[in-house]
Scaffold this active site. Structure first.
Site, short mmCIF file in Angstrom:
data_model
loop_
_atom_site.label_atom_id
_atom_site.label_comp_id
_atom_site.label_asym_id
_atom_site.label_seq_id
_atom_site.Cartn_x
_atom_site.Cartn_y
_atom_site.Cartn_z
CG ASP A 133 -10.26 -9.13 6.90
OD1 ASP A 133 -9.63 -8.07 7.03
OD2 ASP A 133 -10.00 -10.17 7.51
CG ASP A 169 -4.04 -5.07 4.25
OD1 ASP A 169 -3.19 -4.20 4.02
OD2 ASP A 169 -4.55 -5.25 5.37
CG MET A 224 1.35 -1.16 6.10
SD MET A 224 0.01 0.05 6.29
CE MET A 224 0.46 0.78 7.84
NE ARG A 278 -3.46 3.39 7.11
CZ ARG A 278 -3.82 2.81 8.22
NH1 ARG A 278 -3.86 1.51 8.29
NH2 ARG A 278 -4.18 3.51 9.26
O1 F6P Z 1 -5.53 -3.26 6.97
C1 F6P Z 1 -4.94 -2.11 6.49
C2 F6P Z 1 -3.66 -1.83 7.22
O2 F6P Z 1 -3.08 -0.68 6.68
C3 F6P Z 1 -2.68 -2.99 7.25
O3 F6P Z 1 -1.92 -3.12 6.06
C4 F6P Z 1 -1.83 -2.67 8.46
O4 F6P Z 1 -1.32 -3.84 9.01
C5 F6P Z 1 -2.83 -2.05 9.37
O5 F6P Z 1 -3.91 -1.58 8.58
C6 F6P Z 1 -2.28 -0.92 10.22
O6 F6P Z 1 -3.28 -0.57 11.11
P1 F6P Z 1 -3.35 0.74 12.03
O7 F6P Z 1 -4.08 1.76 11.26
O8 F6P Z 1 -4.17 0.28 13.19
O9 F6P Z 1 -1.95 1.12 12.35
#
Ligand code: F6P
Length: 426
Positions: free
Chosen positions: A168, A198, A241, A350
């Site tokens: 988003d 997410d 997350m 992820r």
């Molecule tokens: O938006 C995807 C996500 O993995 C979220 O679930 C999490 O809050 C965030 O990105 C973590 O972000 P970063 O990669 O900046 O640590």
């Protein structure tokens, strides 16, 4: 209700090179008619609001040969990014004979003059095996860059269509590019592909990467369950997350069927008191001998010091509810002999390659994105709604974030599966 009308670059001028059909029952897949729509609300409660259906059009706006495409992957990593890149390149190349495909490096940064690396030239050979790996061969980054300089790059490189694979936050950056392109009257199709574990993109039922994330998160929950039942008064705690949406936590709990309490950002709760989280867990330990809690990272932020910090995508930095709960559980139950085991699988979730269902979904999203751009659709994200692929205008997508509705059948299932009280308030 936002306007769901799909912007286009102009009249489609060329016959499609795809040998599809308009005749039902002739054993050949059909083109999607330009007026094909799907109701936003299948119950009929919001009459007259439709999404345009995605799909190959019989007449298209760009002729494949001579067309230049760009691909960029933005934001946090997500299973399936490479699958989408591969799908885009293969459809552009084999279905529409597009031979100049640039992969911009490290998100929107790759479109800015200070890009750390020049774009990669992509062809079917370069992307042949990339779907087997997690991450993105293009690299990614958070944060927008100046729309003007990014569109300067697109125009300098004679890019006719840009595919942005992002969540988003990235769609807000994509919208800025789309607006700048429109302001210049340039004929560049801007098409988004909804990426995020997410699952919080508005007006889209499912984003890619989410199902893989849920499957891996469910394994973490199963491990925590094994730990919890493996010792007297065992308490398992898993943080997942999802930012301000609790979809990963709720779905992973539904998948594992072991969690006894799910805490999500959408449903506030009390920590203390008989009817709060601690009171409920005390009852649970006394009656069942173990307890398993799954907490979404955005849950219970009201119990923690508020942060003014933002990440490069403009998201408020969340306080660490997982650590906070772990310490609180230790204080509450350790003196009584409980054993508290905490698992935070965050980046493991992820960084994984796409599972089978995400692989299918990524391939389909990529196909629809290419058909959309070739037909001259622009300022759209490829959506998925009631089992159909749709076009959702960026202007609608950026109006908010999708969250769990506590009134929904989905949340009811979570409550039924865990057996937790619907509200944990005194
Ligand atoms: O938006 C995807 C996500 O993995 C979220 O679930 C999490 O809050 C965030 O990105 C973590 O972000 P970063 O990669 O900046 O640590």
């Amino acid at each position: 209700m936002p306007d769901f009308a799909t912007p286009t670059l102009g009249e489609p001028r060329f016959p499609s090179p795809l040998k599809l059909s308009n005749v039902p029952g002739d054993f050949i897949a059909d083109y999607t008619r330009p007026d094909a729509r799907i109701l936003y609300d299948p119950t009929g409660a919001t009459p007259g609001v439709y999404f345009e259906l995605a799909g190959p059009r019989e007449r298209i706006y760009f002729e494949g040969e001579g067309t230049t495409a760009g691909i960029v992957t933005c934001g946090g990593l997500c299973p399936g990014m490479n699958n989408v890149i591969r799908g885009l390149v293969r459809r552009l190349w084999y279905s529409y004979s597009v031979r100049r495909i640039y992969g911009f490096r490290y998100g929107f940064l790759g479109l800015a003059p200070r890009s750390p690396e020049p774009p990669m030239l992509l062809d079917p050979g370069v992307i042949a095996d990339i779907h087997l790996s997690g991450g993105t061969i293009l690299g990614s980054s958070r944060g927008p860059q100046g729309a003007e300089e990014m569109v300067d790059t697109l125009q300098r490189m004679k890019v006719n269509m840009l595919f942005v694979i992002g969540g988003d936050g990235s769609m807000r950056g994509t919208h800025a590019i789309y607006e700048e392109v429109a302001r210049r009257g340039a004929k560049i199709a801007i098409v988004g592909v909804p990426k995020t574990i997410d699952n919080d993109v508005l007006f889209i039922e499912k984003t890619f990467g989410y199902e893989t994330a849920v499957a891996i998160a469910a394994d973490a929950i199963k491990a925590a369950h094994v730990e919890a039942v493996g010792s007297p008064k065992g308490v398992g705690l898993v943080q997942l997350m999802g930012r301000s949406s609790g979809f990963i936590a709720a779905s992973a709990a539904l998948a594992s069927r072991e969690a006894n309490l799910i805490l999500v950002p959408e449903v506030p709760f009390d920590l203390e008191g008989e009817r709060g989280v601690m009171g409920y867990l005390r009852w649970r330990l006394a009656s069942r001998g173990h307890a398993l809690v799954v907490v979404a990272e955005g849950a219970g932020q009201e119990h923690l010091p508020k942060s003014d910090e933002h990440d490069a995508s403009g998201n408020v930095k969340l306080a660490d509810i997982g650590q906070f709960l772990r310490e609180r559980l230790v204080r509450e139950f350790k003196p009584e002999g409980a054993s508290i085991k905490y698992i935070d699988p965050s980046y493991i979730v992820r960084a994984a390659p796409a599972n089978a269902s995400d692989s299918i979904f990524c391939g389909q999203l990529a196909e629809e994105a290419v058909h959309a751009a070739m037909a001259g659709k622009t300022g759209v994200v490829i959506g998925y709604w009631a089992g159909r692929f749709t076009y959702v205008p960026l202007t609608a997508v950026i109006t908010g974030r999708k969250v769990i509705s506590p009134d929904s059948a989905f949340w009811r299932s979570v409550i039924e599966a865990t057996g937790q009280p619907p509200l944990l308030n005194n």
